[in-house]
Design a protein around this motif. Structure first.
Motif, PDB file in Angstrom:
ATOM      1  N   GLY A  18       0.967   8.394  23.356  1.00  0.00           N
ATOM      2  CA  GLY A  18       1.897   8.433  24.481  1.00  0.00           C
ATOM      3  C   GLY A  18       3.291   8.851  24.056  1.00  0.00           C
ATOM      4  N   ASP A  19       4.294   8.336  24.756  1.00  0.00           N
ATOM      5  CA  ASP A  19       5.680   8.706  24.463  1.00  0.00           C
ATOM      6  C   ASP A  19       6.171   8.101  23.161  1.00  0.00           C
ATOM      7  N   GLU A  20       5.469   7.105  22.658  1.00  0.00           N
ATOM      8  CA  GLU A  20       5.833   6.474  21.398  1.00  0.00           C
ATOM      9  C   GLU A  20       4.566   6.126  20.636  1.00  0.00           C
ATOM     10  N   VAL A  21       4.604   6.351  19.324  1.00  0.00           N
ATOM     11  CA  VAL A  21       3.438   6.070  18.505  1.00  0.00           C
ATOM     12  C   VAL A  21       3.873   5.407  17.200  1.00  0.00           C
ATOM     13  N   GLU A  22       3.067   4.484  16.750  1.00  0.00           N
ATOM     14  CA  GLU A  22       3.314   3.807  15.483  1.00  0.00           C
ATOM     15  C   GLU A  22       2.213   4.205  14.507  1.00  0.00           C
ATOM     16  N   ILE A  23       2.614   4.775  13.384  1.00  0.00           N
ATOM     17  CA  ILE A  23       1.662   5.251  12.371  1.00  0.00           C
ATOM     18  C   ILE A  23       1.845   4.419  11.109  1.00  0.00           C
ATOM     19  N   THR A  24       0.736   3.847  10.626  1.00  0.00           N
ATOM     20  CA  THR A  24       0.763   3.015   9.426  1.00  0.00           C
ATOM     21  C   THR A  24      -0.019   3.706   8.316  1.00  0.00           C
ATOM     22  N   PHE A  25       0.642   3.858   7.156  1.00  0.00           N
ATOM     23  CA  PHE A  25      -0.003   4.445   5.996  1.00  0.00           C
ATOM     24  C   PHE A  25      -0.371   3.330   5.020  1.00  0.00           C
ATOM     25  N   SER A  26      -1.614   3.354   4.546  1.00  0.00           N
ATOM     26  CA  SER A  26      -2.074   2.365   3.569  1.00  0.00           C
ATOM     27  C   SER A  26      -2.815   3.075   2.456  1.00  0.00           C
ATOM     28  N   SER A  27      -2.762   2.496   1.268  1.00  0.00           N
ATOM     29  CA  SER A  27      -3.528   3.028   0.137  1.00  0.00           C
ATOM     30  C   SER A  27      -3.908   1.871  -0.767  1.00  0.00           C
ATOM     31  N   GLY A  28      -4.925   2.050  -1.552  1.00  0.00           N
ATOM     32  CA  GLY A  28      -5.371   1.002  -2.456  1.00  0.00           C
ATOM     33  C   GLY A  28      -6.659   1.399  -3.138  1.00  0.00           C
ATOM     34  N   LYS A  29      -7.251   0.422  -3.799  1.00  0.00           N
ATOM     35  CA  LYS A  29      -8.493   0.655  -4.527  1.00  0.00           C
ATOM     36  C   LYS A  29      -9.553  -0.304  -4.002  1.00  0.00           C
ATOM     37  N   PHE A  30     -10.723   0.237  -3.704  1.00  0.00           N
ATOM     38  CA  PHE A  30     -11.837  -0.572  -3.224  1.00  0.00           C
ATOM     39  C   PHE A  30     -13.063  -0.223  -4.049  1.00  0.00           C
ATOM     40  N   SER A  31     -13.561  -1.193  -4.801  1.00  0.00           N
ATOM     41  CA  SER A  31     -14.690  -0.965  -5.696  1.00  0.00           C
ATOM     42  C   SER A  31     -14.325   0.138  -6.682  1.00  0.00           C
ATOM     43  N   ASN A  32     -15.077   1.223  -6.729  1.00  0.00           N
ATOM     44  CA  ASN A  32     -14.780   2.332  -7.637  1.00  0.00           C
ATOM     45  C   ASN A  32     -14.151   3.510  -6.915  1.00  0.00           C
ATOM     46  N   GLU A  33     -13.508   3.264  -5.800  1.00  0.00           N
ATOM     47  CA  GLU A  33     -12.911   4.336  -5.008  1.00  0.00           C
ATOM     48  C   GLU A  33     -11.462   3.992  -4.666  1.00  0.00           C
ATOM     49  N   TYR A  34     -10.667   5.029  -4.546  1.00  0.00           N
ATOM     50  CA  TYR A  34      -9.321   4.887  -3.997  1.00  0.00           C
ATOM     51  C   TYR A  34      -9.361   5.328  -2.540  1.00  0.00           C
ATOM     52  N   TYR A  35      -8.544   4.716  -1.719  1.00  0.00           N
ATOM     53  CA  TYR A  35      -8.538   5.069  -0.305  1.00  0.00           C
ATOM     54  C   TYR A  35      -7.122   5.291   0.199  1.00  0.00           C
TER      55      TYR A  35
END
Length: 457
Positions: free
Chosen positions: A351-368
């Protein structure tokens, strides 16, 4: 021809094939049953004759058997049409009466059943048999088992006379004809099943090819429409800006002239980006794109993209950060473009306003790396196909909320980039609330110790 018509034709054709196979099997079954019946009829008199010889041979060796043949021309005229058969039948009845009257030995059902079963087995019919003595009306007088010989589950031979007065007859019974029949038809049944499976698989495969070709045709149509639609606006802007600059009216207005040049550059970059995206997708699909992997700084990539979209967006964008992994091992250019597509979708479909959240980390043997937005969300019915190429299934719904229909390459590009890295992409979304895309990338041990320069936000 429509797909549904093709499917109906295939179903009708399949039913016709099944019907033909059924008729073929039924006729084969009948022929096999008749063959068993005929062989049983042929062998039973011989088995009965062997049994009576065996019965007589069990008596004293010095016994002498005398047999007279009485022939009445008028009474036996009809039987004389086949003298050999008549003589064998007469001799058989005579032997039976001699064994019974002179040696006091009646039919041995144990021996008869054994001889009859062995004869059938020798010609490929491993049957379970029984025998009985019936009168002229067919009533069972004695039998080797309690089986109902008049039931539907047995095959009976014709009554074989064993007395000259026509009061006693011998009859053989095959008690398991269906097992014998199906055993004889084993190869035929297997061949029929294989043929039916092959036909069904071929029909399904052909339908899938037709459906796929129809889908490709629709994709081609959508591609042409979307390409023209997506290129029309920047091309129009470039042409219009070029015409205005050619007139020289803006020579005295350097700021406005610079603004027009900036618009022309941005629109040209947009067209180049679109062209490169199509070419990159083609290379990714054909495994022809060589990745240049290295340690990438997640924060710096996301900050550059965040500033870019915040600067050119007409709506209010709020960014939130939750970066627990600073680096990933990937092709920075392709990964940055994939993240750019996710942010672009978050801005477009909100809509007229949006909230975007960026996250990163490691889960098991993968990065996300996660991109979460508070936009319109994606309907559950579209989530299974949202990553398909040129997919614009929910464009109409998004447009009602002010969203752009899009070209349909963005999310497919994200998927292809993740797969090229040996990773994957997941989606979690609730319509009207949020969407969250997560890019998973394989772990690279030698990339963990490397450092990345970044600016803290």
């Amino acid at each position: 021809m429509e797909i549904k018509h093709i499917r109906w034709i295939a179903v009708v054709g399949l039913i016709a094939i099944v019907e033909l196979q059924y008729v073929w099997l039924v006729n084969t079954y009948k022929l096999t049953k008749e063959s068993i019946q005929m062989k049983g009829e042929e062998l039973f008199p011989e088995a009965a004759l062997q049994e009576v010889f065996l019965r007589v041979s069990k008596t004293k060796k010095d016994s002498t058997v005398t047999m007279n043949v009485n022939f009445d021309a008028e009474k036996d005229m009809e039987s004389m049409s086949n003298p050999g058969q008549w003589l064998m039948s007469y001799m058989h009845v005579s032997f039976q009466e001699i064994a019974l009257k002179d040696f006091n030995r009646d039919v041995s059902f144990v021996d008869l059943d054994s001889i009859y079963a062995h004869m059938l087995d020798s010609i490929g019919f491993p049957a379970v048999v029984a025998s009985c003595i019936v009168d002229s009306t067919g009533r069972v007088m004695r039998s080797s088992s309690q089986l109902d010989i008049h039931g539907k589950g047995v095959l009976r031979t014709s009554p074989l006379p064993i007395s000259h007065d026509g009061t006693r007859f011998l009859q053989g019974v095959i008690t398991n004809p269906y097992r014998v029949i199906f055993r004889r038809m084993t190869l035929l049944l297997l061949a029929t099943v294989l043929i039916m499976v092959l036909v069904i698989v071929c029909i399904i495969y052909q339908i899938r090819i037709i459906v796929r070709q129809d889908k490709i045709a629709k994709l081609r149509e959508d591609f042409s429409y979307a390409m023209i639609h997506d290129m029309k606006t920047p091309l129009s802007s470039i042409l219009m800006g070029t015409q205005i600059l050619e007139t020289g009216k803006l020579d005295t207005q350097p700021e406005k002239k610079a603004r027009y040049f900036r618009i022309l550059k941005e629109e040209g970059e947009h067209l180049l980006s679109l062209t490169n995206k199509v070419l990159t997708l083609s290379k990714l699909e054909n495994h022809q794109l060589k990745l240049e992997k290295d340690t990438c700084c997640v924060r710096s990539m996301l900050e550059d993209l965040a500033e870019k979209y915040k600067a050119k967006a007409v709506k209010h964008i709020v960014y939130k950060w939750n970066l627990q992994a600073d680096t990933v091992y990937a092709d920075e250019e392709l990964l940055k473009e994939a993240l750019s597509n996710l942010i672009d979708n978050a801005v477009k479909y909100s809509g007229d306003e949006v909230e975007i959240t960026f996250s990163s980390g490691k889960f098991s043997n993968e990065y996300y790396i996660k991109v979460h937005d508070t936009g319109f969300g994606i309907p559950l019915k579209d989530q299974s196909k949202i990553f398909e190429k040129y997919e614009r299934a929910s464009a109409a719904d998004r447009s009602r909320y002010g969203g752009s229909a899009g070209f349909g390459l963005g999310l497919n590009y994200v998927l292809r980039v993740a797969e090229a890295h040996g990773g994957r992409v997941t989606l979690e979304s609730i319509e009207g609330e949020y969407s969250e895309f997560t890019i998973y990338l394989p772990n690279r041990e030698d990339a963990i110790d490397k450092t990345c320069l970044n600016t803290n936000k």
